[in-house]
Structure formats: structure tokens, C-alpha cells
Design a protein around this motif. Structure first.
Motif, PDB file in Angstrom:
ATOM      1  N   LEU A   1      -3.058  14.799  22.575  1.00 32.94           N
ATOM      2  CA  LEU A   1      -4.482  15.044  22.719  1.00 32.94           C
ATOM      3  C   LEU A   1      -5.116  13.924  23.536  1.00 32.94           C
ATOM      4  O   LEU A   1      -4.758  12.754  23.377  1.00 32.94           O
ATOM      5  CB  LEU A   1      -5.150  15.141  21.345  1.00 32.94           C
ATOM      6  CG  LEU A   1      -4.688  16.287  20.441  1.00 32.94           C
ATOM      7  CD1 LEU A   1      -5.344  16.176  19.061  1.00 32.94           C
ATOM      8  CD2 LEU A   1      -5.011  17.638  21.073  1.00 32.94           C
TER       9      LEU A   1
ATOM     10  N   LEU B   1      -9.464  18.836  19.569  1.00 32.88           N
ATOM     11  CA  LEU B   1      -8.297  19.602  20.005  1.00 32.88           C
ATOM     12  C   LEU B   1      -8.324  19.870  21.505  1.00 32.88           C
ATOM     13  O   LEU B   1      -7.298  20.205  22.110  1.00 32.88           O
ATOM     14  CB  LEU B   1      -8.236  20.931  19.247  1.00 32.88           C
ATOM     15  CG  LEU B   1      -7.843  20.871  17.772  1.00 32.88           C
ATOM     16  CD1 LEU B   1      -7.942  22.258  17.147  1.00 32.88           C
ATOM     17  CD2 LEU B   1      -6.432  20.315  17.610  1.00 32.88           C
TER      18      LEU B   1
ATOM     19  N   LEU C   1      -5.452  19.801  25.340  1.00 34.41           N
ATOM     20  CA  LEU C   1      -4.097  19.348  25.064  1.00 34.41           C
ATOM     21  C   LEU C   1      -3.454  18.968  26.386  1.00 34.41           C
ATOM     22  O   LEU C   1      -3.407  19.774  27.314  1.00 34.41           O
ATOM     23  CB  LEU C   1      -3.280  20.449  24.399  1.00 34.41           C
ATOM     24  CG  LEU C   1      -1.822  20.098  24.080  1.00 34.41           C
ATOM     25  CD1 LEU C   1      -1.753  19.051  22.966  1.00 34.41           C
ATOM     26  CD2 LEU C   1      -1.032  21.348  23.696  1.00 34.41           C
TER      27      LEU C   1
ATOM     28  N   HIS D   1      -1.261  28.110  22.695  1.00 35.07           N
ATOM     29  CA  HIS D   1      -1.896  26.789  22.692  1.00 35.07           C
ATOM     30  C   HIS D   1      -3.232  26.792  23.432  1.00 35.07           C
ATOM     31  O   HIS D   1      -4.122  25.999  23.099  1.00 35.07           O
ATOM     32  CB  HIS D   1      -0.941  25.750  23.278  1.00 35.07           C
ATOM     33  CG  HIS D   1       0.173  25.373  22.348  1.00 35.07           C
ATOM     34  ND1 HIS D   1       1.256  26.192  22.119  1.00 35.07           N
ATOM     35  CD2 HIS D   1       0.344  24.284  21.556  1.00 35.07           C
ATOM     36  CE1 HIS D   1       2.065  25.613  21.241  1.00 35.07           C
ATOM     37  NE2 HIS D   1       1.533  24.468  20.883  1.00 35.07           N
TER      38      HIS D   1
ATOM     39  N   HIS E   1      -6.452  25.359  21.536  1.00 41.02           N
ATOM     40  CA  HIS E   1      -7.121  24.159  22.041  1.00 41.02           C
ATOM     41  C   HIS E   1      -8.316  24.471  22.957  1.00 41.02           C
ATOM     42  O   HIS E   1      -9.206  23.639  23.100  1.00 41.02           O
ATOM     43  CB  HIS E   1      -6.122  23.284  22.796  1.00 41.02           C
ATOM     44  CG  HIS E   1      -5.043  22.721  21.929  1.00 41.02           C
ATOM     45  ND1 HIS E   1      -5.168  21.523  21.257  1.00 41.02           N
ATOM     46  CD2 HIS E   1      -3.818  23.204  21.590  1.00 41.02           C
ATOM     47  CE1 HIS E   1      -4.074  21.283  20.559  1.00 41.02           C
ATOM     48  NE2 HIS E   1      -3.230  22.289  20.744  1.00 41.02           N
TER      49      HIS E   1
END
Length: 337
Positions: free
Chosen positions: A23, A29, A32, A57, A61
Motif C-alpha cells: 500500500l 487501501l 495498491l 484487487h 482497492h
């Protein structure tokens, strides 16, 4: 006696072990950061084999930053996007000046380097927008020029219930005037010199329009103030009222425009969906919340930032020196279908 030569054991490396993640900020979040864990890892090939991983993902994120993958050319960025999604989009019905530099690859907004661009979701002023937007840092500025981002889910939660209620119930009406003396010419915005094609586009997109003369077009469109993400079901703050409204301009430009134009002739403005004025105090509160949730990190030449356009807003900081950041959009989402 014959000596046995030990055979080398084959080491099985998981494809996800080829990259490492972390991160940018420990308290967020978004985004990423993904970097190669081995030398000369081909990003395009890795992406082709991990589209499901990327989708998962990206939803979690809101944005992914690919760094140190030796991406230095427009064609590589274009191939990256085509690998992520087969449906790249044109910048039709745009609101800012750009130039096309590849097949559906554009320069980022060409505003003066001294100006900042407030956080916003791409084309949230319409009923049709890209689900994905990606930025490629071809050359980082010598100073500044960051692309701040913010979590649209957090923006929605932070805005007061009273403001959310109005935007949910009324939506936002965007009024735009196009012409040489106004904002962008309509030929540039609609990417055609045919008035008939403009009218067809407007009918399809549920945009009301008036031709005031051959070169002066005015449009009105009522759009969402809040949107629901089609995959996660999350409500997100999704409009550009704070950006289109006349109050977003610098004081001297604001005073000049107000002295030059009648309100209906302003290059662009935003109202509640019923045509009533949006209070300046409301817009100030919205801008302050965007500022509070802004995530800023320096560009590195070769970086690619991939955002879910509904889950993450983006902007631009002022800069010095030469800055080249390109943009591509993918996967059209239409609220009318």
C-alpha cells in the motif's frame, strides 16, 4: 566408483510470486502498488494471465499502481489497456482539451501547468461513462504534477445526509455552451462537423439542445448525483457539480465571466436537476471533503495507474517543467440500458 552428479531441483514459482504488492499509505487501501519481483518481468504477459486477479484487487482497492515494469512507450501502454479490456473508448462528449496520441490514447487534460484540476470521476457529468480509466506517466514533471486520487465510497459517506438527500432526489443538471467565444467548440466535443450527427448523439444520450446560431450550441442534461456500482452495490458520490459550477473558477475569471455573459450563456454551469441553484456553501463543503480524502504520491516515469472510475476520483496538481501523462478509458457503462 562412479560419482553421482546431483541433479538440480526445479523450483516452482507461483505466477503471483512474480510480483510484490504494498500500500502507498498504510491507512488507505487506495492504491495498491504492484512491482516486479523478478528481473525483466513482462507486464503485458503477466496481465494477460492474471485478469481475474486484477479485477478482484481493482474492486477491493479502487486503484492499482504498476511501477518499475520498464514501460516507456505509448504502444506499450495501449497494449496494456487492450489486455485489460478489449473495449477501449473514444473521448466523445468530453469536457476538457486533449489530443489523441494513439489508438484511443489521449493526452491528459491540457490545462496550464499553474492550474490544479479538482478531484472528479471521469464523465460523471453524463449518463454514460468509462468503468476503467488508466494513466501512463511518459515523463514525470520536475516538480509537482501529481495525480491525486480519492475513494468515492469514502467521499459519499463523509458528505452530510442533508446534501446527499438533495443530490439523490434531484440529481444534477449540466448546462453547456459551445462555440469559439465560449468553451470548447461543439465540433471538438462531439468529434464531428455534422450538426445532424450532434443531434442524433443528443437524442440517444437524453441531452436537450438548442442551436442559437450556426456555431453556438447549448445543451442541458440531467444526470445522477449519486451512483451505485454495478458489481459491488456500493453507493458512490458521482457527479461533477463542484467542477462545472461557476464557483469553481478563480475569482478574477469568475468576475470576468459574470460581467460578460448572462447566466444562461456561461460556458458551463451546474444546477440541481429541477433547475434550482446549488448553494455555494454546499459546493464548498463538497470540495473540502474531496480535499480531506485526497491521496497524493509522486509520479515515476513508466508508472501506470489503473482506476475503477466509479470507485476512485482523480485530479491534477500544478507542476513545473515538462510533464507527459497519457490517458486511456475502457468499458462503457450506460445508465439508460
Amino acid at each position: 566408483m562412479q560419482l553421482k552428479v546431483p541433479q538440480r531441483k526445479k523450483i516452482q514459482v507461483s505466477s503471483t510470486e512474480l510480483i510484490k504488492t504494498k500500500l502507498i499509505q498504510t491507512n488507505s487501501l487506495l492504491p495498491l502498488m504492484i512491482q516486479p519481483n523478478v528481473e525483466n518481468l513482462n507486464l503485458i504477459s503477466w496481465v494477460a494471465n492474471h485478469r481475474e486477479w486484477i479485477e478482484t484487487h481493482l474492486i477491493k482497492h479502487g486503484g492499482l499502481l504498476f511501477r518499475n515494469f520498464n514501460i516507456y512507450h505509448v504502444s506499450q501502454f495501449e497494449q496494456f489497456l487492450k489486455t485489460i479490456s478489449a473495449e477501449l473508448l473514444t473521448y466523445c462528449y468530453g469536457s476538457t482539451p486533449r489530443h489523441q496520441v494513439g489508438e484511443k490514447i489521449y493526452t491528459s487534460t491540457e490545462y496550464p501547468a499553474s492550474q490544479s484540476i479538482p478531484l472528479h470521476n471521469e464523465m460523471a457529468y453524463s449518463l454514460n461513462w468509462p468503468m476503467k480509466i488508466s494513466f501512463f506517466c511518459l515523463k514525470a514533471a520536475s516538480k509537482g504534477g501529481e495525480t491525486p486520487i480519492a475513494d468515492s465510497r469514502k467521499i459519499f459517506k463523509a458528505i452530510s445526509p442533508q446534501i446527499k438527500k438533495k443530490f439523490l432526489e434531484k440529481g444534477v443538471m449540466y448546462v453547456r455552451n459551445y462555440g469559439d467565444k465560449f468553451d470548447l467548440p461543439w465540433q471538438k466535443v462531439f468529434q464531428t462537423t455534422s450538426r445532424k450527427k450532434v443531434e442524433q448523439f443528443c437524442h440517444y444520450a437524453n441531452i436537450k439542445f438548442n442551436w442559437l446560431n450556426d456555431n453556438h450550441l447549448r445543451t442541458y442534461q440531467i444526470c445522477q448525483g449519486v451512483a451505485t456500482h454495478p458489481q459491488t452495490g456500493d453507493q458512490v458520490w458521482f457527479n461533477q457539480a463542484h467542477l462545472f459550477h461557476i464557483s469553481s473558477l478563480q475569482s478574477d475569471i469568475y468576475q470576468s465571466l459574470m460581467a460578460t455573459f448572462d447566466q444562461q450563456d456561461l460556458p458551463r454551469n451546474a444546477y440541481y436537476g429541477d433547475g434550482s441553484e446549488i448553494e455555494f456553501s454546499v459546493l464548498d463543503e463538497i470540495r473540502e471533503i474531496y480535499q480531506q480524502h485526497s491521496i497524493i504520491f509522486p509520479w515515476k516515469t513508466g508508472d501506470i495507474l489503473l482506476l475503477d472510475n466509479m470507485l476512485a476520483a482523480h485530479g491534477r496538481m500544478p507542476y513545473q517543467g515538462d510533464r507527459k501523462v497519457l490517458v486511456g478509458m475502457a468499458e462503457s457503462f450506460n445508465t439508460q440500458q
